[in-house]
Design a protein around this motif. Structure first.
Motif, mmCIF file in Angstrom:
data_model
loop_
_atom_site.group_PDB
_atom_site.id
_atom_site.type_symbol
_atom_site.label_atom_id
_atom_site.label_comp_id
_atom_site.label_asym_id
_atom_site.label_seq_id
_atom_site.Cartn_x
_atom_site.Cartn_y
_atom_site.Cartn_z
ATOM 1 N N VAL A 22 0.855 -1.185 0.000
ATOM 2 C CA VAL A 22 0.000 0.000 0.000
ATOM 3 C C VAL A 22 0.891 1.235 0.000
ATOM 4 C CG1 VAL A 22 -1.663 1.362 1.326
ATOM 5 C CG2 VAL A 22 -1.947 -1.114 1.138
ATOM 6 N N PHE A 34 -4.197 7.007 -1.764
ATOM 7 C CA PHE A 34 -3.740 5.694 -1.326
ATOM 8 C C PHE A 34 -4.299 4.607 -2.238
ATOM 9 C CE2 PHE A 34 -2.634 7.834 2.642
ATOM 10 C CZ PHE A 34 -1.442 7.206 2.952
ATOM 11 N N SER A 35 -3.427 3.668 -2.567
ATOM 12 C CA SER A 35 -3.813 2.576 -3.447
ATOM 13 C C SER A 35 -3.127 1.294 -2.993
ATOM 14 C CB SER A 35 -3.421 2.881 -4.898
ATOM 15 O OG SER A 35 -3.886 1.881 -5.782
ATOM 16 N N THR A 36 -3.773 0.169 -3.254
ATOM 17 C CA THR A 36 -3.146 -1.133 -3.048
ATOM 18 C C THR A 36 -2.508 -1.548 -4.369
ATOM 19 O OG1 THR A 36 -4.807 -1.758 -1.403
ATOM 20 C CG2 THR A 36 -3.525 -3.535 -2.403
ATOM 21 N N GLN A 77 -6.818 -4.317 2.806
ATOM 22 C CA GLN A 77 -6.166 -2.999 2.848
ATOM 23 C C GLN A 77 -7.178 -1.852 2.904
ATOM 24 O OE1 GLN A 77 -3.062 -3.814 3.364
ATOM 25 N NE2 GLN A 77 -3.723 -5.870 2.741
ATOM 26 N N THR A 79 -8.223 0.305 0.734
ATOM 27 C CA THR A 79 -7.882 1.556 0.056
ATOM 28 C C THR A 79 -8.941 1.863 -1.009
ATOM 29 O OG1 THR A 79 -6.498 0.326 -1.509
ATOM 30 C CG2 THR A 79 -5.406 1.292 0.411
ATOM 31 N N VAL A 82 -7.081 0.351 -6.362
ATOM 32 C CA VAL A 82 -6.128 -0.743 -6.511
ATOM 33 C C VAL A 82 -5.430 -0.554 -7.851
ATOM 34 C CG1 VAL A 82 -7.927 -2.288 -7.409
ATOM 35 C CG2 VAL A 82 -5.774 -3.247 -6.623
ATOM 36 N N CYS A 108 -13.430 -0.498 -4.937
ATOM 37 C CA CYS A 108 -12.242 0.213 -5.395
ATOM 38 C C CYS A 108 -12.368 0.678 -6.841
ATOM 39 C CB CYS A 108 -11.007 -0.686 -5.312
ATOM 40 S SG CYS A 108 -10.513 -1.182 -3.660
#
Length: 242
Positions: A22, A34-36, A77, A79, A82, A108
């Motif tokens: 992440v 924020f991203s996975t 996660q 977030t 993704v 997401c």
């Protein structure tokens, strides 16, 4: 069934993941968010300025993960985005299954980074199918159009541009005046600024970002965006896990 057979079946049903983590998105339409990240092994190009060459090597260490296992990791996660990257994720035979899992199992935005040298028509058709079902999640293509300085500009599949829409962007990484001119031709020929977002980023140390700004202004390409790689600014000496 023997252990060897079970392992063989799993390999067929799994995807080689070089790293997963992440972080904030360093570029693209969701920069700063924020991203996975899920990075896959392997690529069909060898760009001169590639900053993830290690993930393109045949002997790159990886873990074999099924689409369902990747989904579970993403869900943990929590977030808003993704990012599927590489390497070149569209080379993965199980990518359509993974996209279905992510759209069905998360809220997401799914960003698919691709190098422009793989035909996206089947994935675009899948996206249309999922959208027609009223899925809440969105899928966006971040398509790199390779510049002359990459050495890979002749590998681009121009028909991909016709598949793009408001959830997508075309990214030009430029390092010279020749690269700027080549980007302008593609942008104008395919009317990209009216089709999707258009981003231009400098090759580090090769061109002053101010020159990119000036060139776009000179040519009236005012709908395009100039973008620096945020992760390179925050973590200048780190090339993994960011």
């Amino acid at each position: 069934m023997s252990l060897e057979s079970k392992q063989g079946l799993r390999a067929v049903a799994a995807m080689p993941v070089a790293e997963r983590f992440v972080s904030v998105n360093g570029e693209g339409l969701h920069v700063g968010q924020f991203s996975t990240f899920v990075r896959f092994v392997g690529c069909n190009l060898a760009c001169s300025y590639c900053d993830t060459k290690w993930a393109c090597e045949a002997d790159c260490p990886s873990e074999q993960m099924t689409p369902q296992e990747i989904l579970a990791f993403v869900q943990e996660q929590a977030t808003p985005c993704v990012t599927l990257t590489g390497g070149e994720p569209t080379l993965q035979p199980l990518l359509p299954e993974l996209l279905r899992c992510l759209v069905d199992g998360t809220d997401c935005f799914v960003e698919l980074e691709t190098n422009g040298a793989v035909n996206l028509s089947s994935l675009a058709a899948l996206r249309s199918e999922l959208y027609a079902q009223g899925k809440k999640s969105r899928i966006g293509f971040t398509l790199d159009c390779k510049s002359p300085s990459s050495g890979m500009d002749g590998r681009m599949i121009a028909s991909n541009y016709e598949l793009l829409g408001p959830d997508d962007c075309v990214k030009f990484v430029v390092g010279s005046e020749e690269d700027l001119k080549a980007a302008r031709v593609v942008i104008e020929d395919w009317e990209l600024v009216d089709r999707c977002s258009v981003l231009l980023s400098p090759v580090a140390g090769e061109i002053d970002p101010a020159r990119i700004v000036a060139y776009l202004q000179e040519r009236g390409l005012l709908k395009a965006r100039v973008q620096l790689q945020l992760h390179k600014i925050i973590w200048p000496k780190q090339d993994r896990g960011v």
